[in-house]
Design an enzyme around this catalytic site. Structure first.
Site, PDB file in Angstrom:
ATOM      1  N   ARG A  69     136.621  66.683  48.371  1.00  0.00           N
ATOM      2  CA  ARG A  69     136.164  66.580  46.994  1.00  0.00           C
ATOM      3  C   ARG A  69     135.635  67.928  46.518  1.00  0.00           C
ATOM      4  O   ARG A  69     135.133  68.728  47.296  1.00  0.00           O
ATOM      5  CB  ARG A  69     135.052  65.526  46.878  1.00  0.00           C
ATOM      6  CG  ARG A  69     135.560  64.091  46.865  1.00  0.00           C
ATOM      7  CD  ARG A  69     134.432  63.095  46.653  1.00  0.00           C
ATOM      8  NE  ARG A  69     133.489  63.125  47.751  1.00  0.00           N
ATOM      9  CZ  ARG A  69     132.338  63.770  47.748  1.00  0.00           C
ATOM     10  NH1 ARG A  69     131.930  64.414  46.659  1.00  0.00           N
ATOM     11  NH2 ARG A  69     131.549  63.761  48.800  1.00  0.00           N
ATOM     12  N   TYR A 197     143.820  65.210  46.672  1.00  0.00           N
ATOM     13  CA  TYR A 197     143.026  64.744  47.809  1.00  0.00           C
ATOM     14  C   TYR A 197     142.005  63.650  47.474  1.00  0.00           C
ATOM     15  O   TYR A 197     141.215  63.796  46.541  1.00  0.00           O
ATOM     16  CB  TYR A 197     142.284  65.917  48.455  1.00  0.00           C
ATOM     17  CG  TYR A 197     142.006  65.645  49.925  1.00  0.00           C
ATOM     18  CD1 TYR A 197     142.957  65.960  50.887  1.00  0.00           C
ATOM     19  CD2 TYR A 197     140.841  65.020  50.331  1.00  0.00           C
ATOM     20  CE1 TYR A 197     142.736  65.681  52.223  1.00  0.00           C
ATOM     21  CE2 TYR A 197     140.610  64.736  51.671  1.00  0.00           C
ATOM     22  CZ  TYR A 197     141.566  65.068  52.614  1.00  0.00           C
ATOM     23  OH  TYR A 197     141.345  64.788  53.938  1.00  0.00           O
ATOM     24  N   LYS A 206     135.957  57.015  43.874  1.00  0.00           N
ATOM     25  CA  LYS A 206     134.695  57.599  43.415  1.00  0.00           C
ATOM     26  C   LYS A 206     134.646  57.716  41.895  1.00  0.00           C
ATOM     27  O   LYS A 206     133.600  57.493  41.279  1.00  0.00           O
ATOM     28  CB  LYS A 206     134.459  58.964  44.081  1.00  0.00           C
ATOM     29  CG  LYS A 206     134.368  58.883  45.609  1.00  0.00           C
ATOM     30  CD  LYS A 206     133.235  57.995  46.038  1.00  0.00           C
ATOM     31  CE  LYS A 206     133.301  57.486  47.463  1.00  0.00           C
ATOM     32  NZ  LYS A 206     133.046  58.418  48.535  1.00  0.00           N
ATOM     33  N   HIS A 226     127.065  53.666  46.494  1.00  0.00           N
ATOM     34  CA  HIS A 226     127.815  54.288  47.599  1.00  0.00           C
ATOM     35  C   HIS A 226     127.328  53.663  48.909  1.00  0.00           C
ATOM     36  O   HIS A 226     126.625  54.302  49.688  1.00  0.00           O
ATOM     37  CB  HIS A 226     127.560  55.799  47.575  1.00  0.00           C
ATOM     38  CG  HIS A 226     128.452  56.605  48.468  1.00  0.00           C
ATOM     39  ND1 HIS A 226     128.095  57.854  48.939  1.00  0.00           N
ATOM     40  CD2 HIS A 226     129.695  56.367  48.963  1.00  0.00           C
ATOM     41  CE1 HIS A 226     129.083  58.344  49.679  1.00  0.00           C
ATOM     42  NE2 HIS A 226     130.053  57.453  49.720  1.00  0.00           N
ATOM     43  N   SER A 248     128.122  61.046  52.162  1.00  0.00           N
ATOM     44  CA  SER A 248     129.479  61.206  52.665  1.00  0.00           C
ATOM     45  C   SER A 248     129.476  61.741  54.101  1.00  0.00           C
ATOM     46  O   SER A 248     128.736  62.677  54.412  1.00  0.00           O
ATOM     47  CB  SER A 248     130.248  62.171  51.768  1.00  0.00           C
ATOM     48  OG  SER A 248     130.234  61.687  50.447  1.00  0.00           O
ATOM     49  N   CYS A 250     128.296  60.401  56.776  1.00  0.00           N
ATOM     50  CA  CYS A 250     127.033  60.197  57.490  1.00  0.00           C
ATOM     51  C   CYS A 250     126.938  58.811  58.121  1.00  0.00           C
ATOM     52  O   CYS A 250     125.838  58.326  58.405  1.00  0.00           O
ATOM     53  CB  CYS A 250     125.857  60.455  56.562  1.00  0.00           C
ATOM     54  SG  CYS A 250     125.690  62.205  56.143  1.00  0.00           S
ATOM     55  N   ASP A 275     132.286  51.703  51.998  1.00  0.00           N
ATOM     56  CA  ASP A 275     132.001  52.874  51.161  1.00  0.00           C
ATOM     57  C   ASP A 275     131.365  52.545  49.813  1.00  0.00           C
ATOM     58  O   ASP A 275     130.533  53.301  49.338  1.00  0.00           O
ATOM     59  CB  ASP A 275     133.310  53.656  50.927  1.00  0.00           C
ATOM     60  CG  ASP A 275     133.080  55.085  50.457  1.00  0.00           C
ATOM     61  OD1 ASP A 275     132.249  55.780  51.066  1.00  0.00           O
ATOM     62  OD2 ASP A 275     133.721  55.504  49.478  1.00  0.00           O
ATOM     63  N   ARG A 364     141.364  62.441  57.262  1.00  0.00           N
ATOM     64  CA  ARG A 364     141.067  61.035  56.963  1.00  0.00           C
ATOM     65  C   ARG A 364     142.215  60.123  57.360  1.00  0.00           C
ATOM     66  O   ARG A 364     143.358  60.555  57.491  1.00  0.00           O
ATOM     67  CB  ARG A 364     140.831  60.875  55.455  1.00  0.00           C
ATOM     68  CG  ARG A 364     139.672  61.711  54.902  1.00  0.00           C
ATOM     69  CD  ARG A 364     138.497  60.857  54.581  1.00  0.00           C
ATOM     70  NE  ARG A 364     137.287  61.634  54.335  1.00  0.00           N
ATOM     71  CZ  ARG A 364     136.100  61.077  54.094  1.00  0.00           C
ATOM     72  NH1 ARG A 364     135.982  59.773  54.055  1.00  0.00           N
ATOM     73  NH2 ARG A 364     135.026  61.807  53.914  1.00  0.00           N
TER      74      ARG A 364
HETATM   75  P1  GTP Z   1     132.501  58.818  53.794  1.00  0.00           P
HETATM   76  O1  GTP Z   1     133.795  58.117  54.014  1.00  0.00           O
HETATM   77  O2  GTP Z   1     132.663  60.301  53.605  1.00  0.00           O
HETATM   78  O3  GTP Z   1     131.662  58.238  52.688  1.00  0.00           O
HETATM   79  O4  GTP Z   1     131.678  58.782  55.168  1.00  0.00           O
HETATM   80  P2  GTP Z   1     130.943  57.648  56.049  1.00  0.00           P
HETATM   81  O5  GTP Z   1     129.522  57.538  55.620  1.00  0.00           O
HETATM   82  O6  GTP Z   1     131.745  56.406  56.094  1.00  0.00           O
HETATM   83  O7  GTP Z   1     130.887  58.342  57.492  1.00  0.00           O
HETATM   84  P3  GTP Z   1     131.576  57.933  58.882  1.00  0.00           P
HETATM   85  O8  GTP Z   1     131.142  56.580  59.368  1.00  0.00           O
HETATM   86  O9  GTP Z   1     133.013  58.159  58.766  1.00  0.00           O
HETATM   87  O10 GTP Z   1     130.933  59.002  59.863  1.00  0.00           O
HETATM   88  C1  GTP Z   1     131.075  60.392  59.680  1.00  0.00           C
HETATM   89  C2  GTP Z   1     130.833  61.126  60.968  1.00  0.00           C
HETATM   90  O11 GTP Z   1     129.537  60.819  61.498  1.00  0.00           O
HETATM   91  C3  GTP Z   1     131.852  60.774  62.036  1.00  0.00           C
HETATM   92  O12 GTP Z   1     132.278  61.950  62.688  1.00  0.00           O
HETATM   93  C4  GTP Z   1     131.081  59.880  62.969  1.00  0.00           C
HETATM   94  O13 GTP Z   1     131.541  59.959  64.299  1.00  0.00           O
HETATM   95  C5  GTP Z   1     129.630  60.375  62.846  1.00  0.00           C
HETATM   96  N1  GTP Z   1     128.662  59.274  63.061  1.00  0.00           N
HETATM   97  C6  GTP Z   1     128.722  58.044  62.524  1.00  0.00           C
HETATM   98  N2  GTP Z   1     127.717  57.254  62.974  1.00  0.00           N
HETATM   99  C7  GTP Z   1     126.999  58.023  63.826  1.00  0.00           C
HETATM  100  C8  GTP Z   1     125.830  57.781  64.633  1.00  0.00           C
HETATM  101  O14 GTP Z   1     125.252  56.693  64.636  1.00  0.00           O
HETATM  102  N3  GTP Z   1     125.384  58.830  65.375  1.00  0.00           N
HETATM  103  C9  GTP Z   1     126.005  60.047  65.373  1.00  0.00           C
HETATM  104  N4  GTP Z   1     125.496  61.015  66.146  1.00  0.00           N
HETATM  105  N5  GTP Z   1     127.110  60.301  64.646  1.00  0.00           N
HETATM  106  C10 GTP Z   1     127.604  59.312  63.880  1.00  0.00           C
HETATM  107  C1  SPV Z   2     133.223  60.567  50.391  1.00  0.00           C
HETATM  108  O1  SPV Z   2     133.346  61.806  50.301  1.00  0.00           O
HETATM  109  O2  SPV Z   2     132.114  60.001  50.247  1.00  0.00           O
HETATM  110  C2  SPV Z   2     134.398  59.733  50.701  1.00  0.00           C
HETATM  111  C3  SPV Z   2     135.718  60.362  50.727  1.00  0.00           C
HETATM  112  O3  SPV Z   2     134.254  58.542  50.903  1.00  0.00           O
HETATM  113  S1  SPV Z   2     136.381  60.622  49.151  1.00  0.00           S
HETATM  114  O4  SPV Z   2     137.258  59.511  48.821  1.00  0.00           O
HETATM  115  O5  SPV Z   2     137.189  61.865  49.203  1.00  0.00           O
HETATM  116  O6  SPV Z   2     135.349  60.729  48.161  1.00  0.00           O
HETATM  117 MN    MN Z   3     132.100  57.888  50.566  1.00  0.00          MN
END
Ligand code: GTP
Ligand code: SPV
Ligand code: MN
Length: 580
Positions: A69, A197, A206, A226, A248, A250, A275, A364
């Protein structure tokens, strides 16, 4: 075509402006999808992955300057600048439209214009909202087909009801200098140019479901957030639904489909969304939530058998991978995937760890929700699911405890408003810098944050059984730079406490910053964690928090007179209590 005159006229106008070779109205059928995939295999936009291990899975390599983004060129276009607020980039709507008209002029020559009718949320839910995305990218079409309810059924709903969100998208020349993501909340309109993207291009996500929807939700009395939505079922068969907002990359996808540790025999986890969450007060006074999406657009790196086995299982079939590496036998690969080795990186070059990672840090996967082993049928429920708890969280190496509960709804709104997190690769720009990201909505709130917090505060008058609000941090590190909390499946231990609080089964330790758990109430059976570490994860360093409080005050100060007094009053209470 369509019986909706507004839609017919808009498509005609866009056709005149962008001058495509042909116009295709998407039905969402399997045949249509197959034809698009075959055309992309021919053009090289899609590469087929190993048919045996990953049937119907494809790799897309985006342009190398188009990998995340782009917040610096994302605008909220309101007639009054203050309505967009200090949290957004603002442009005058007339100026923005003129600029975008110039870019869209003739941009689809030689291309097909796709009309994508879509519904955010179950087709028959009163909480759902529809939109139409016009795009010249077949990659966007096949992704939107997984991410939303797309095609004929959505068009039928659009023809039945008044009003839909208009989203116009072109990849243009993928020139970062000619890239803009514009939002016109008053017109329920989005215009996106120059990127193919994720959140820049899949406009249902979003742009619609958060930026436009948040503004719409404010006027209609609901919330567009979110947040993931997860159901936790105890051995007695009782399910509590939790909505959680983390910035994002996290941890939302991971928490939404976690597999509980062995100690939790008989517990089940149900994934409703990973999400986005739309919530509305129900007649019973509770908040009821739907996931407006139908698929996951998840972060690939870090996804492994140890961290997120459910995700790995759903990625074996019918998935699109964007910007990952590949192995010698053509399987997708990313950092953290502990088996095999990559031979080709995300750019299509021979893998060399010294040059760049095999997978882009924001690579992704796109996959339909139903493929997730923990998928909840409740994701289709028209009335949504009742939310017992809202959890905020960020990526904080220091200071912020593993877990706390707010003292009240108002204090919970402060916890959300004061959220901060280290930036990630989900957006272009520096990674690892702590920034304020209130409610994980910094990049996504379609109006002034001050008004948004006021809207959140107004829910005490809108709903009599509001969820409890919590704050978590999985990302605390020790002096050696290692995460102190195991995270992933073990986050179940934190959710268990959250549910116990909802049921009134455990006491808290009152502190200045919130209500913390007693260490003895966190189940650490079977966990390799000592009491000193757990103590550190639950400590409140008053002087460091006073400093943090000062920073929060400074941040909130930007919002001037528009900032709700209640929020400052909550902050004052925290500061006074810290000084005592
Ligand atoms: P968006 O799709 O961008 O909104 O992200 P999201 O909040 O869904 O994040 P996602 O669950 O994909 O996690 C992002 C990164 O954080 C990944 O590389 C995970 O492996 C890492 N991660 C997720 N949960 C944990 C956790 O509990 N501990 C740690 N250390 N890392 C984590
Ligand atoms: C984020 O960045 O919080 C996402 C991926 O979930 S995107 O669809 O690119 O915004
Ligand atoms: Mn997101």
């Amino acid at each position: 075509m369509t019986s909706n005159e507004v839609l017919r006229q808009w498509v005609a106008e866009v056709g005149e402006l962008t001058r495509p070779d042909r116009i295709h109205w998407c039905t969402g059928s399997t045949e249509e999808n197959q034809q698009l995939i075959e055309a992309m295999l021919d053009s090289g936009a899609f590469l087929e992955l190993n048919k045996k291990t990953h049937p119907a899975c494809y790799l897309h390599r985006s342009d190398q300057d188009d990998v995340a983004r782009v917040e610096h060129v994302t605008f909220i276009c309101t007639s009054q600048r203050d309505d967009a607020g200090p949290n957004n980039h603002w442009m005058d709507p007339a100026a923005a439209k003129a600029k975008m008209n110039g870019l869209f002029e003739g941009c689809m020559q030689g291309r097909t214009l796709y009309v994508i009718p879509y519904c955010m949320g179950p087709i028959d839910s009163p909480l759902s909202r529809c939109g139409v995305e016009i795009t010249d990218s077949p990659y966007v079409v096949v992704n939107m087909r997984m991410m939303t309810r797309m095609g004929s059924a959505a068009l039928a709903r659009i023809e039945r009801e008044d009003g839909f969100v208009r989203g116009l998208h072109s990849i243009g020349e993928l020139d970062p200098e000619r890239r803009f993501i514009m939002h016109f909340p008053a017109d329920r309109m989005i215009q996106s140019f120059g990127s193919g993207y994720g959140g820049n291009a899949l406009l249902g996500k979003k742009c619609h479901a958060l930026r436009i929807a948040s503004a719409q939700a404010r006027t209609e009395g609901w919330l567009a957030e979110h947040m993931l939505i997860v159901g936790i079922e105890n051995p007695q068969g009782e399910i509590h639904y939790i909505a959680a907002a983390f910035p994002s990359a996290c941890g939302k996808t991971n928490l939404a489909m976690l597999i509980p540790p062995a100690e939790y025999e008989g517990w089940k986890v149900w994934t409703v969304g990973d999400d986005i969450c739309w919530m509305q007060p129900g007649e019973d006074g509770r908040l009821w939530a739907i996931n407006p999406e139908a698929g996951f657009f998840g972060v690939a790196p870090g996804t492994s058998e140890n961290t997120n086995p459910n995700a790995l299982a759903m990625l074996n079939e019918d998935a699109i991978f964007t910007n990952v590496g590949v192995t010698a036998d053509n399987q997708p690969w990313w950092e953290g995937k502990d088996d095999d080795v990559p031979v080709t990186d995300w750019k299509g070059k021979p893998f060399n760890a010294e040059v760049n990672p095999a997978a882009h840090p924001n690579s992704r996967f796109t996959v339909p929700m139903r493929r997730c082993p923990s998928y909840s049928e409740q994701a289709e429920a028209p009335r949504g699911v009742p939310i017992s708890a809202i959890v905020f969280g960020g990526r904080r190496e220091r200071l912020v405890p593993l877990l706390m509960e707010s003292k009240s709804w108002q204090h919970g709104v402060l916890l959300g408003a004061a959220m901060a997190s280290e930036t990630t690769a989900a957006a272009t720009g520096a990674v690892g810098v702590v920034r304020r990201d209130p409610m994980a909505m910094k990049p996504f709130c379609g109006y002034n944050f001050a008004d948004y917090w006021q809207h959140w505060l107004s829910f005490t008058d809108r709903a009599s059984q509001l969820p409890r609000i919590f704050h978590v941090n999985w990302f605390r590190k020790n002096d050696d730079g290692y995460f102190m909390w195991p995270g992933f499946g073990d986050n179940m231990r934190v959710l268990e406490w959250v549910i116990k609080r909802c049921k009134g089964e455990v006491d808290v330790c009152e502190t200045a910053i919130g209500q913390l758990p007693l260490a003895a109430d966190i189940n650490i059976n079977g966990l390799d964690i000592d009491s000193v570490t757990l103590g550190t994860l639950l400590e409140v360093d008053a002087s460091a928090w006073l400093d943090e409080t000062g920073q929060i005050r400074e941040y909130l100060g930007q919002y001037g007179d528009r900032l709700p007094h209640q929020l400052l009053a909550e902050l004052d209470k925290v500061a006074v209590s810290l000084q005592a």
